[in-house]
Design an enzyme around this catalytic site. Structure first.
Site, PDB file in Angstrom:
ATOM      1  N   ASP A  35     -33.452   4.875  41.686  1.00  0.00           N
ATOM      2  CA  ASP A  35     -32.337   4.318  40.934  1.00  0.00           C
ATOM      3  C   ASP A  35     -32.856   3.170  40.068  1.00  0.00           C
ATOM      4  OD1 ASP A  35     -29.920   3.613  39.949  1.00  0.00           O
ATOM      5  OD2 ASP A  35     -28.961   3.264  41.884  1.00  0.00           O
ATOM      6  N   ASP A  36     -32.822   3.349  38.770  1.00  0.00           N
ATOM      7  CA  ASP A  36     -33.226   2.309  37.808  1.00  0.00           C
ATOM      8  C   ASP A  36     -34.733   2.012  37.838  1.00  0.00           C
ATOM      9  OD1 ASP A  36     -30.483   2.242  37.636  1.00  0.00           O
ATOM     10  OD2 ASP A  36     -30.271   0.076  37.887  1.00  0.00           O
ATOM     11  N   CYS A  74     -26.214   5.368  35.847  1.00  0.00           N
ATOM     12  CA  CYS A  74     -26.386   6.089  37.120  1.00  0.00           C
ATOM     13  C   CYS A  74     -25.549   7.353  37.285  1.00  0.00           C
ATOM     14  CB  CYS A  74     -26.085   5.140  38.270  1.00  0.00           C
ATOM     15  SG  CYS A  74     -26.976   3.566  38.212  1.00  0.00           S
ATOM     16  N   ARG A  78     -26.841  11.477  37.290  1.00  0.00           N
ATOM     17  CA  ARG A  78     -26.832  12.291  38.526  1.00  0.00           C
ATOM     18  C   ARG A  78     -25.958  13.537  38.352  1.00  0.00           C
ATOM     19  NH1 ARG A  78     -28.375   8.326  42.677  1.00  0.00           N
ATOM     20  NH2 ARG A  78     -29.401   6.785  41.371  1.00  0.00           N
ATOM     21  N   LYS A 127     -28.145   7.328  47.701  1.00  0.00           N
ATOM     22  CA  LYS A 127     -27.040   6.948  46.818  1.00  0.00           C
ATOM     23  C   LYS A 127     -26.457   8.186  46.154  1.00  0.00           C
ATOM     24  CE  LYS A 127     -26.298   4.771  42.348  1.00  0.00           C
ATOM     25  NZ  LYS A 127     -26.603   3.649  41.468  1.00  0.00           N
ATOM     26  N   HIS A 129     -22.944   8.551  44.321  1.00  0.00           N
ATOM     27  CA  HIS A 129     -22.393   8.053  43.059  1.00  0.00           C
ATOM     28  C   HIS A 129     -21.750   9.117  42.171  1.00  0.00           C
ATOM     29  CE1 HIS A 129     -22.814   4.260  40.342  1.00  0.00           C
ATOM     30  NE2 HIS A 129     -21.596   4.496  40.794  1.00  0.00           N
ATOM     31  N   SER A 152     -23.347   2.402  44.080  1.00  0.00           N
ATOM     32  CA  SER A 152     -24.439   1.437  43.886  1.00  0.00           C
ATOM     33  C   SER A 152     -24.387   0.310  44.916  1.00  0.00           C
ATOM     34  CB  SER A 152     -24.368   0.829  42.485  1.00  0.00           C
ATOM     35  OG  SER A 152     -24.560   1.827  41.511  1.00  0.00           O
ATOM     36  N   HIS A 206     -32.554  -0.288  42.159  1.00  0.00           N
ATOM     37  CA  HIS A 206     -31.314  -0.890  41.643  1.00  0.00           C
ATOM     38  C   HIS A 206     -31.110  -2.244  42.340  1.00  0.00           C
ATOM     39  CE1 HIS A 206     -27.048  -1.369  40.704  1.00  0.00           C
ATOM     40  NE2 HIS A 206     -27.080  -0.279  39.949  1.00  0.00           N
ATOM     41  N   ASP A 258     -33.081   7.976  37.771  1.00  0.00           N
ATOM     42  CA  ASP A 258     -31.847   8.354  37.067  1.00  0.00           C
ATOM     43  C   ASP A 258     -31.738   7.754  35.672  1.00  0.00           C
ATOM     44  OD1 ASP A 258     -31.439   5.725  37.967  1.00  0.00           O
ATOM     45  OD2 ASP A 258     -29.329   6.058  38.479  1.00  0.00           O
ATOM     46  N   ASN A 259     -32.321   6.568  35.493  1.00  0.00           N
ATOM     47  CA  ASN A 259     -32.252   5.905  34.176  1.00  0.00           C
ATOM     48  C   ASN A 259     -33.306   4.815  34.146  1.00  0.00           C
ATOM     49  OD1 ASN A 259     -29.458   4.858  35.782  1.00  0.00           O
ATOM     50  ND2 ASN A 259     -30.882   3.253  35.146  1.00  0.00           N
ATOM     51  N   LYS A 274     -32.110   0.174  30.727  1.00  0.00           N
ATOM     52  CA  LYS A 274     -30.899   0.821  31.240  1.00  0.00           C
ATOM     53  C   LYS A 274     -29.679   0.495  30.382  1.00  0.00           C
ATOM     54  CE  LYS A 274     -27.858   0.801  35.273  1.00  0.00           C
ATOM     55  NZ  LYS A 274     -27.666   0.347  36.655  1.00  0.00           N
TER      56      LYS A 274
HETATM   57 MG    MG Z   1     -29.428   4.036  37.970  1.00  0.00          MG
END
Ligand code: MG
Length: 458
Positions: A35-36, A74, A78, A127, A129, A152, A206, A258-259, A274
């Protein structure tokens, strides 16, 4: 469990020589998502953060340098991974919050749905989301089991769930990577005799960041580095468990994010982070490893998208495709080293419903932009997507950080990309088309400098 003959028949001759020595069982699928995590945050992508397990995974498989998520935040990213479709088509154009009762549209088919229907054991750990109310939780979307935080780690409340039950509140952040890993190892142990799909979307890096005591303070790159090094440890544990359970040769393992990075982390030399549709917001590390099927060591600069995972896995497993058309394409020929690139339709990038830019081959065309950064306070008059005074064209092969607008020198490319955008967007949901039409009428001030957040018309 699908019989081998049916599997070979359904995947057809297209798999060619790579499957002549196919295992007597369907391939297992493991997808590890950060995540991130930034494009530049792994050792094999130039980081000083120590990631020996991921570096080894890259050396034993293929590493991509042009793999893009479908969205710079996010939830939409996904949604695209698990449906193979643009997030704006599946009801997740923006990040979901605890106040949101909905999630990924109920009439969408997830990758877990089709694998489960094909006889796979499925588990999501981490996660989610894509909706935290019962009809939207993983156990309602094709997963046999779930363990993790449903959104998150900076949101409140912060429940840790097993299936549909809250088992801890608030979740203790410093324990999560270790506990996710333990869950994963337990699932692999129990699943070794049947085909399985393990989806392991980590909570980190994240923010707020947290690492276990074993990793805290150990990296030279601060807490962010500690967190990434713990995730790297986790990847090493998963790969080791595959070997120890005797399924290493039968398992495709993929790793991505994811990003792009948010306040910490590095996008490498890419522009943006992001929340922006510059490459730093959407370009991700992507590794794929399957001993004997994916050659060890190549680096691919082919353009690929997170939306490609669904059709690629469906092809390898003989899973049925959903009735709704996929936006991703099968990239197995890239993973297997059979092709160096795949000619594909233009890729669109949105912020919420708003089309901002598009990628076609090595070209990136920015046509509209918000008048402030995501996550910044809205400027007076509100945050709007404004049509740029002039479309900006960047040649990512020569200018990866989107620094030099070459639209004037490449008008034919601009025209071709604009034609493809118009054609593609005509098939998108009404909200996208309305936002696109509004942007046409909401032009930025012609004095807006190239590359700037656009000023509204005076
Ligand atoms: Mg993310």
């Amino acid at each position: 469990m699908i019989h081998r003959r049916a599997f070979l028949k359904s995947t057809g001759a297209a798999l060619g020589a790579t499957l002549r020595a196919a295992p007597a069982r369907l391939p297992n699928i493991v997808f590890i998502l950060c995540d991130d995590l930034g494009y530049g945050d792994l050792g094999c992508y130039g980081s000083r953060i120590r990631t020996p397990n991921l570096d080894r995974m890259a050396a034993e498989g293929v590493r991509f340098t042009n793999f893009c998520s479908a969205d710079p935040v996010c939830s939409p990213s996904r949604a695209a991974l698990l449906t193979g479709r643009y997030p704006t088509r599946v009801g997740v154009p923006r990040v979901l919050f605890p106040r949101d009762a909905g999630g990924l549209n109920r009439d969408e088919t997830t990758l877990a749905d089709v694998l489960k229907a094909g006889g796979y054991r499925t588990m999501c750990i981490g996660k989610w989301h894509l909706g935290h109310t019962p009809p939207y939780l993983p156990t309602s979307r094709g997963f046999d089991a779930y363990f993790g935080i449903p959104y998150s780690n900076d949101m409140s409340p912060r429940p840790l769930m097993r299936d549909t039950q809250v088992i801890e509140q608030p979740a203790r952040l410093e324990t999560l990577t270790r506990r996710y890993t333990e869950e994963a190892l337990g699932f692999l142990q129990k699943s070794a005799r049947e085909p399985f799909f393990l989806y392991l979307p980590h909570t980190f890096p994240h923010i707020p960041l947290a690492a276990s005591e074993r990793f805290r303070g150990k990296s030279a790159e601060g807490l962010y580095g500690d967190v990434v090094e713990e995730i790297d440890w986790s990847v090493g544990q998963v790969l080791r468990a595959l070997r120890e359970n005797g399924v290493d040769q039968d398992t495709l393992v993929m790793f991505s994010s994811d990003n792009g990075p948010w306040y910490q982390g590095s996008p490498g030399r890419l522009r943006g982070r992001k929340g922006t549709t510059y490459e730093g917001g959407i370009r991700e590390p992507f590794l794929a490893r399957w001993p004997g099927k994916i050659p060890a060591g190549p680096v691919s600069d082919a353009l690929a998208s997170m939306m490609d995972v669904f059709p690629t896995v469906a092809r390898l497993t003989g899973a049925s495709l959903p009735a709704k058309p996929l936006d991703g394409v099968d990239i197995w020929p890239l993973l297997a080293g059979e092709k160096e690139s795949i000619d594909r339709e233009i890729l669109l990038y949105f912020d919420n419903w708003d089309l901002q830019c598009a990628r076609w081959r090595n070209w990136k065309l920015h046509i509209a932009r918000h008048n402030s950064a995501a996550y910044s306070p809205a400027p007076p008059g509100g945050r709007h997507n404004l049509l740029l005074p002039r479309a900006e064209l960047y040649n990512l092969a020569e200018d990866p950080d989107e620094s030099y607008d070459v639209a004037a020198e490449n008008s034919a490319v601009v025209a071709e990309m604009e034609r493809r955008i118009r054609r593609l967007i005509s098939g998108f949901p009404a909200e996208v088309q309305q936002a696109y039409a509004e942007a046409q009428s909401r032009k930025a001030d012609p004095a807006t400098p190239t590359g700037a957040y656009p000023r509204p018309q005076p």
